[in-house]
Design a protein around this motif. Structure first.
Motif, PDB file in Angstrom:
ATOM      1  N   ALA A  30     -10.461   0.416  -5.498  1.00 55.70           N
ATOM      2  CA  ALA A  30     -11.158   1.700  -5.602  1.00 55.70           C
ATOM      3  C   ALA A  30     -10.206   2.898  -5.687  1.00 55.70           C
ATOM      4  CB  ALA A  30     -12.089   1.878  -4.413  1.00 55.70           C
ATOM      5  N   SER A  31      -8.920   2.678  -5.421  1.00 60.14           N
ATOM      6  CA  SER A  31      -7.948   3.779  -5.466  1.00 60.14           C
ATOM      7  C   SER A  31      -7.760   4.253  -6.902  1.00 60.14           C
ATOM      8  CB  SER A  31      -6.593   3.325  -4.919  1.00 60.14           C
ATOM      9  OG  SER A  31      -6.691   2.877  -3.598  1.00 60.14           O
ATOM     10  N   ARG A  32      -7.663   5.567  -7.062  1.00 60.04           N
ATOM     11  CA  ARG A  32      -7.401   6.129  -8.388  1.00 60.04           C
ATOM     12  C   ARG A  32      -5.996   6.702  -8.418  1.00 60.04           C
ATOM     13  NH1 ARG A  32     -11.498  10.384  -9.844  1.00 60.04           N
ATOM     14  NH2 ARG A  32     -11.028  11.043  -7.746  1.00 60.04           N
ATOM     15  N   VAL A  33      -5.286   6.464  -9.508  1.00 60.16           N
ATOM     16  CA  VAL A  33      -3.968   7.043  -9.734  1.00 60.16           C
ATOM     17  C   VAL A  33      -4.126   7.998 -10.915  1.00 60.16           C
ATOM     18  CG1 VAL A  33      -1.543   6.584 -10.262  1.00 60.16           C
ATOM     19  CG2 VAL A  33      -2.846   4.935  -8.898  1.00 60.16           C
ATOM     20  N   LEU A  34      -3.794   9.263 -10.688  1.00 63.30           N
ATOM     21  CA  LEU A  34      -4.021  10.301 -11.694  1.00 63.30           C
ATOM     22  C   LEU A  34      -2.782  11.137 -11.935  1.00 63.30           C
ATOM     23  CD1 LEU A  34      -7.389  11.710 -10.268  1.00 63.30           C
ATOM     24  CD2 LEU A  34      -7.130  10.092 -12.167  1.00 63.30           C
ATOM     25  N   HIS A  35      -2.684  11.676 -13.150  1.00 67.08           N
ATOM     26  CA  HIS A  35      -1.703  12.726 -13.436  1.00 67.08           C
ATOM     27  C   HIS A  35      -2.267  14.030 -12.887  1.00 67.08           C
ATOM     28  CE1 HIS A  35       0.912  10.383 -16.098  1.00 67.08           C
ATOM     29  NE2 HIS A  35      -0.201   9.806 -16.528  1.00 67.08           N
ATOM     30  N   ARG A  36      -1.451  15.029 -12.694  1.00 66.77           N
ATOM     31  CA  ARG A  36      -1.864  16.307 -12.128  1.00 66.77           C
ATOM     32  C   ARG A  36      -2.990  16.952 -12.943  1.00 66.77           C
ATOM     33  NH1 ARG A  36      -2.909  18.594  -7.736  1.00 66.77           N
ATOM     34  NH2 ARG A  36      -1.152  19.643  -6.846  1.00 66.77           N
ATOM     35  N   GLU A  62      -2.730   5.672  13.416  1.00 69.01           N
ATOM     36  CA  GLU A  62      -1.806   6.691  13.900  1.00 69.01           C
ATOM     37  C   GLU A  62      -0.534   6.083  14.459  1.00 69.01           C
ATOM     38  OE1 GLU A  62      -3.746   9.517  16.398  1.00 69.01           O
ATOM     39  OE2 GLU A  62      -5.394   9.765  14.984  1.00 69.01           O
ATOM     40  N   SER A  63       0.218   5.459  13.604  1.00 74.41           N
ATOM     41  CA  SER A  63       1.532   4.930  13.950  1.00 74.41           C
ATOM     42  C   SER A  63       2.552   5.851  13.286  1.00 74.41           C
ATOM     43  CB  SER A  63       1.664   3.494  13.426  1.00 74.41           C
ATOM     44  OG  SER A  63       1.437   3.479  12.024  1.00 74.41           O
ATOM     45  N   TYR A  64       3.807   5.497  13.337  1.00 72.98           N
ATOM     46  CA  TYR A  64       4.811   6.243  12.563  1.00 72.98           C
ATOM     47  C   TYR A  64       5.553   5.238  11.723  1.00 72.98           C
ATOM     48  CZ  TYR A  64       8.405   9.438  11.121  1.00 72.98           C
ATOM     49  OH  TYR A  64       9.241  10.226  10.362  1.00 72.98           O
ATOM     50  N   PRO A  65       5.397   5.278  10.437  1.00 70.66           N
ATOM     51  CA  PRO A  65       4.565   6.220   9.690  1.00 70.66           C
ATOM     52  C   PRO A  65       3.077   5.875   9.797  1.00 70.66           C
ATOM     53  CG  PRO A  65       5.598   4.667   8.186  1.00 70.66           C
ATOM     54  CD  PRO A  65       6.125   4.360   9.566  1.00 70.66           C
ATOM     55  N   VAL A  66       2.219   6.864   9.531  1.00 71.69           N
ATOM     56  CA  VAL A  66       0.783   6.599   9.523  1.00 71.69           C
ATOM     57  C   VAL A  66       0.486   5.574   8.432  1.00 71.69           C
ATOM     58  CG1 VAL A  66       0.159   8.876  10.422  1.00 71.69           C
ATOM     59  CG2 VAL A  66       0.196   8.493   7.968  1.00 71.69           C
ATOM     60  N   GLN A  67      -0.623   4.856   8.575  1.00 71.66           N
ATOM     61  CA  GLN A  67      -1.027   3.855   7.594  1.00 71.66           C
ATOM     62  C   GLN A  67      -2.472   4.116   7.207  1.00 71.66           C
ATOM     63  OE1 GLN A  67       0.020  -0.197   8.864  1.00 71.66           O
ATOM     64  NE2 GLN A  67       1.198   0.777  10.478  1.00 71.66           N
ATOM     65  N   ALA A  68      -2.748   4.077   5.908  1.00 76.08           N
ATOM     66  CA  ALA A  68      -4.104   4.363   5.434  1.00 76.08           C
ATOM     67  C   ALA A  68      -4.295   3.778   4.045  1.00 76.08           C
ATOM     68  CB  ALA A  68      -4.344   5.859   5.406  1.00 76.08           C
ATOM     69  N   GLU A  69      -5.560   3.757   3.595  1.00 79.43           N
ATOM     70  CA  GLU A  69      -5.881   3.361   2.224  1.00 79.43           C
ATOM     71  C   GLU A  69      -5.962   4.616   1.370  1.00 79.43           C
ATOM     72  OE1 GLU A  69      -9.397   0.966   2.056  1.00 79.43           O
ATOM     73  OE2 GLU A  69      -8.455  -0.651   3.184  1.00 79.43           O
ATOM     74  N   ALA A  70      -5.498   4.498   0.140  1.00 79.23           N
ATOM     75  CA  ALA A  70      -5.515   5.642  -0.770  1.00 79.23           C
ATOM     76  C   ALA A  70      -6.850   5.763  -1.471  1.00 79.23           C
ATOM     77  CB  ALA A  70      -4.416   5.498  -1.819  1.00 79.23           C
ATOM     78  N   SER A  71      -7.386   6.954  -1.485  1.00 75.98           N
ATOM     79  CA  SER A  71      -8.530   7.273  -2.324  1.00 75.98           C
ATOM     80  C   SER A  71      -7.986   7.698  -3.697  1.00 75.98           C
ATOM     81  CB  SER A  71      -9.339   8.406  -1.683  1.00 75.98           C
ATOM     82  OG  SER A  71     -10.297   8.886  -2.569  1.00 75.98           O
ATOM     83  N   VAL A  72      -7.033   8.638  -3.663  1.00 76.24           N
ATOM     84  CA  VAL A  72      -6.394   9.140  -4.883  1.00 76.24           C
ATOM     85  C   VAL A  72      -4.902   9.289  -4.619  1.00 76.24           C
ATOM     86  CG1 VAL A  72      -6.199  11.110  -6.476  1.00 76.24           C
ATOM     87  CG2 VAL A  72      -8.443  10.431  -5.598  1.00 76.24           C
ATOM     88  N   VAL A  73      -4.093   8.881  -5.589  1.00 71.38           N
ATOM     89  CA  VAL A  73      -2.672   9.190  -5.598  1.00 71.38           C
ATOM     90  C   VAL A  73      -2.437   9.999  -6.870  1.00 71.38           C
ATOM     91  CG1 VAL A  73      -0.320   8.284  -5.699  1.00 71.38           C
ATOM     92  CG2 VAL A  73      -2.053   7.098  -4.329  1.00 71.38           C
ATOM     93  N   MET A  74      -1.918  11.206  -6.691  1.00 69.15           N
ATOM     94  CA  MET A  74      -1.712  12.119  -7.820  1.00 69.15           C
ATOM     95  C   MET A  74      -0.219  12.219  -8.129  1.00 69.15           C
ATOM     96  SD  MET A  74      -3.388  15.505  -9.099  1.00 69.15           S
ATOM     97  CE  MET A  74      -4.848  14.852  -8.440  1.00 69.15           C
TER      98      MET A  74
END
Length: 77
Positions: A30-36, A62-74
């Protein structure tokens, strides 16, 4: 930004060992990778050293580094 196994390590200051913002972001179907400018990009465009912004979906571990799923990577210029 570093890529490994569908996960990105995004760092505000890659030279800093600790203290700067860092995140390990998982790419999902479901993650989207987009140009600006909003054009679609691909995971192949996410290369080491590339400047990106990321939006998360779901819980952030909330670890270091934080960990999460991407919705959008621009991809930034």
């Amino acid at each position: 930004m570093r890529e490994a196994n569908g996960r990105l390590r995004i760092e505000a200051d890659p030279r800093a060992v600790s203290g700067s913002a860092k995140a390990v972001v998982s790419l999902t179907l479901a993650s989207r990778v987009l140009h600006r400018d909003g054009r679609a990009a691909s995971a192949g465009d996410l290369t080491v050293g590339r400047t990106v912004s990321a939006w998360f979906t779901g819980p952030v571990r909330e670890s270091y580094p934080v960990q999460a799923e991407a919705s959008v990577v621009m991809l930034e210029p």
